[in-house]
Design a protein around this motif. Sequence first.
Motif, mmCIF file in Angstrom:
data_model
loop_
_atom_site.group_PDB
_atom_site.id
_atom_site.type_symbol
_atom_site.label_atom_id
_atom_site.label_comp_id
_atom_site.label_asym_id
_atom_site.label_seq_id
_atom_site.Cartn_x
_atom_site.Cartn_y
_atom_site.Cartn_z
ATOM 1 N N GLU A 122 0.836 -1.203 0.000
ATOM 2 C CA GLU A 122 0.000 0.000 0.000
ATOM 3 C C GLU A 122 0.874 1.257 0.000
ATOM 4 O OE1 GLU A 122 -3.515 2.225 -0.012
ATOM 5 O OE2 GLU A 122 -3.073 0.127 -0.484
ATOM 6 N N LEU A 123 1.960 1.242 0.797
ATOM 7 C CA LEU A 123 2.866 2.392 0.832
ATOM 8 C C LEU A 123 3.598 2.551 -0.495
ATOM 9 C CD1 LEU A 123 4.348 2.041 4.439
ATOM 10 C CD2 LEU A 123 2.617 3.654 3.643
ATOM 11 N N LEU A 124 3.923 1.406 -1.105
ATOM 12 C CA LEU A 124 4.559 1.448 -2.421
ATOM 13 C C LEU A 124 3.620 2.088 -3.440
ATOM 14 C CD1 LEU A 124 6.946 0.649 -4.251
ATOM 15 C CD2 LEU A 124 5.815 -1.554 -4.610
ATOM 16 N N LYS A 125 2.345 1.731 -3.378
ATOM 17 C CA LYS A 125 1.354 2.320 -4.279
ATOM 18 C C LYS A 125 1.267 3.828 -4.051
ATOM 19 C CE LYS A 125 -3.040 2.137 -3.397
ATOM 20 N NZ LYS A 125 -4.410 1.632 -3.128
ATOM 21 N N GLN A 126 1.281 4.241 -2.779
ATOM 22 C CA GLN A 126 1.219 5.660 -2.473
ATOM 23 C C GLN A 126 2.448 6.389 -3.008
ATOM 24 O OE1 GLN A 126 0.564 6.258 1.718
ATOM 25 N NE2 GLN A 126 -1.432 5.273 1.704
ATOM 26 N N ASN A 127 3.631 5.739 -2.889
ATOM 27 C CA ASN A 127 4.859 6.344 -3.412
ATOM 28 C C ASN A 127 4.786 6.515 -4.924
ATOM 29 O OD1 ASN A 127 5.995 6.553 -0.921
ATOM 30 N ND2 ASN A 127 7.325 4.772 -1.113
ATOM 31 N N GLU A 128 4.238 5.491 -5.597
ATOM 32 C CA GLU A 128 4.114 5.573 -7.048
ATOM 33 C C GLU A 128 3.149 6.692 -7.447
ATOM 34 O OE1 GLU A 128 2.980 1.649 -8.185
ATOM 35 O OE2 GLU A 128 5.044 0.896 -8.202
ATOM 36 N N LEU A 129 2.073 6.851 -6.683
ATOM 37 C CA LEU A 129 1.138 7.939 -6.950
ATOM 38 C C LEU A 129 1.806 9.288 -6.715
ATOM 39 C CD1 LEU A 129 -2.146 6.517 -5.330
ATOM 40 C CD2 LEU A 129 -1.635 6.768 -7.778
ATOM 41 N N THR A 130 2.633 9.351 -5.653
ATOM 42 C CA THR A 130 3.369 10.591 -5.369
ATOM 43 C C THR A 130 4.338 10.897 -6.499
ATOM 44 O OG1 THR A 130 3.212 10.212 -2.980
ATOM 45 C CG2 THR A 130 4.906 11.740 -3.731
ATOM 46 N N ASP A 131 5.040 9.860 -6.987
ATOM 47 C CA ASP A 131 5.972 10.050 -8.099
ATOM 48 C C ASP A 131 5.237 10.526 -9.346
ATOM 49 O OD1 ASP A 131 8.021 9.238 -6.477
ATOM 50 O OD2 ASP A 131 8.072 7.172 -7.229
ATOM 51 N N LEU A 132 4.058 9.941 -9.574
ATOM 52 C CA LEU A 132 3.259 10.371 -10.727
ATOM 53 C C LEU A 132 2.831 11.833 -10.566
ATOM 54 C CD1 LEU A 132 1.740 9.764 -13.345
ATOM 55 C CD2 LEU A 132 -0.165 8.872 -11.953
ATOM 56 N N GLU A 133 2.429 12.191 -9.350
ATOM 57 C CA GLU A 133 2.037 13.568 -9.080
ATOM 58 C C GLU A 133 3.216 14.510 -9.308
ATOM 59 O OE1 GLU A 133 0.102 16.211 -5.447
ATOM 60 O OE2 GLU A 133 1.318 14.448 -4.988
ATOM 61 N N GLN A 134 4.418 14.077 -8.862
ATOM 62 C CA GLN A 134 5.615 14.894 -9.065
ATOM 63 C C GLN A 134 5.901 15.094 -10.545
ATOM 64 O OE1 GLN A 134 7.435 16.601 -6.832
ATOM 65 N NE2 GLN A 134 5.884 15.951 -5.364
#
Length: 614
Positions: A332-344
Motif C-alpha cells: 500500500e505504501l509502495l502504491k502511495q509512493n508511485e502515486l506521489t511520483d506520478l504527481e511529481q
Amino acid sequence: MQHSEIREKKLEALLDASKILNSSQDTDQILKALLELSIDLIDGGDAGCIFLYNKASDLLEMYAYVGMGDTVKNVKMKPGESMTGMCFLRNEPVFFPNNNVVKTAMSTMSKDNTELAVKGSVIASNINGSICCPLLHRNESLGVLVIDNFSNKVPLVASDVELLKAISVQATIAIINARSFERELENNRKLEEYNKIIQSQRDKYRHSTQVHSKFTDMVLKGSSVADIIDEVKLLTQKEIFIFDIFHNITHHTFDHNTLETLRVIKPLFVRKLQKNDKNNFYESTTARHYFFFPIIVNQELMGWLCLVSKTTPLLENEIITAERSATILALELLKQNELTDLEQSLKGDFLDSLISNDNFAYVLKCSESYHFNLSAPHRILLLDFAFEGRSYPNTQNYERRMRDCLKYYYHHFTTFLKNNCPGSVALIKHHQIVCILEVHLTSDALQVASLLTFLQSEYHGNYSTVFKDLLIKIGISDDFSEINRFKEAYENCRHTVRLIKGDRASIKWLYFKDIHIKRFLLANAQEDLQNYTQNLLSPLLEYNNASREDFLTTLVTYLKSNCNWSYTKEHLHIHGNTLTYRLSRIEEILKLDLNDYQDRLRLQIAFEIQELLS
C-alpha cells in the motif's frame, strides 16, 4: 563344591535372573537386583558394582553398586584403568585371586578415583579378590560387572567366574532391552513432537492464509492504511501505530493523550531502531511492551508496524497477523509512493510549462487541479539540497540518500503549506524543492518568515540526526503578479542559490533583492574586480603575523554590524581593549580610517567582491 552342585547353582541363578528380567521393575532396579543376586549366589561375594561405557566421554561410569559408600557413584574409569578398565579392554572375564594382584591392578587408578573409592570403603589393601566380567553384546563390551571379596572366611574361586559370566549375560540383555525401549520411547516422543509441529504449522498456515486473504481483499476494495491497522487492532486486541523511516508516527489507533505520551518517548524508539537493537522492548513510563515489525519492499525499509502490549511475548497468531499486515502495508505504501511520483511528474510538467510560458490551456487545467490562482501575486522559494563533507561509495548511494531526504522534507513541507499557505504549490525537481508561494501583500513578510522558521526548525529538529552533513540553500525571489514573469523569478532564485556560501551541515537563505549589489559588481570584468580587492586588502591579506586571521574576522564582523563596537566585542568573545587594539592595528596596516564613510564603503565593496569571487 561338587560339579553337580555348581551346575545346579548356576541353573538356579539363571532362573532367578530370568524372573528378575520378566518383572515390571525399571532398568536401574533390574541391574541392582542382578547385582544383589550375584553377591548372594557367590559365596565369597561381599560387594559389587556395574560400570557402563559412555562412548561420548570414552569413560566407564558407575551405574549400580552394592556394599559400597555413595561416593563411588562418581568414579569414572578410563579403559585400561584399574581392574575394571583392564577387563573392559580384554573383552573377557578376569579373575584377580588375591590381594597382591588386586593392589597391582588398582595402582593404575587415577588419584581422583582412588580418593572416591577410599571414601566409599573400597580400599585396595582390604580386597582379597575380585572378579570382573564384561557385559558383551555382539563382541562389543557395554560395560563391566564387578564382584569384590573383603572377608577371609570364604574366598572367591575360579568356578565363580562362570556363574558371574552367566549372570552378566542376563545383565547385558536387560541393558539392551532398556536401550531399545528408551529408543522406542524417544522415537515416539519425537513422532509426537513432529505431529504437534505439523499440526501447528497447519494452523499457522491456515491463519496466515486467512489473514493474508482478508488484508488483500481490503486493499482491492480500496481500504486505506488506517483501515488496515484498525483491522490489525481488532484481530490482535493490541493498540497499533506505524513509525516511518524518519521516525514519525504516521498512523495510529490511540487517543490524543496516549499519542502525546508516545511522542514524548519517541527518542527511545529512535535510539533502539538506530542501534539495531531487538525490535521489541519494554518502556517503563507507559508500562508497555513495544513490538516493531519492519515494512519492507524490494529490500528497502519503508517503516515499522508496532504492536503495543501489556504482556510479552506475543502469541503466534498475533505475530503472523502483524507480519502479514506489514507485507500488505508495504504494498500500500509502495502504491502511495508511485502515486506521489506520478504527481511529481505532472507537477514537473506544470513547472516546465510555467517556465516556457507556453501551452496556456495545460497551465490553466493544472491550476484548477492544484487550486492555483494564476491572477494572485506569487513568490518562488527554491530549496537546494546537497550532502557536504561526506564520502559515498558511489553515485547510486548518494542518489538514494538524497531521494529519502527530499521525500521526508517534501512530506512535511507540503503539509505545512496546505495548513498555512493555501493556494501554494510545491514540487521536487532533481535535488531541489520548488515552492510557488501565493502571497498576501499585507502579510507577505510574515508569511515567508513563518515558512523559513518552519524549515529551520525541521532542519535542526530532524536533519541533524537523521541526515548528517546536509546543506540546504534557499533562494527567495521577489514578488510577481503576472504569471508570464514566472521564468524570470525562477531564474533569479537559481542565481541567488548559487551565490549562497554554505557551511558544512547548515541551512541558509538569501533574498534576490539582497544581491543587487553583487549583480552590479558582476557587470564588471573579473580581472578588474580582483585588482580592486587586491589593491585595497593586500596589506592585510599578506600581513605576515599570527594575528592576521583575527584581524580579518574582526574587520568583517565590525563592518557587517554597522560598526557596532559592543556587538563585535560580544560576538567575538573578546575584551573591549582587545577589540580597540585590533581596530587600531587594522587601520595602521590598511592605512584607512574606519570612522570615514568612504573608507568603510570601499572595504564593504571589497569584501562583497571577495565573497562573490569565492
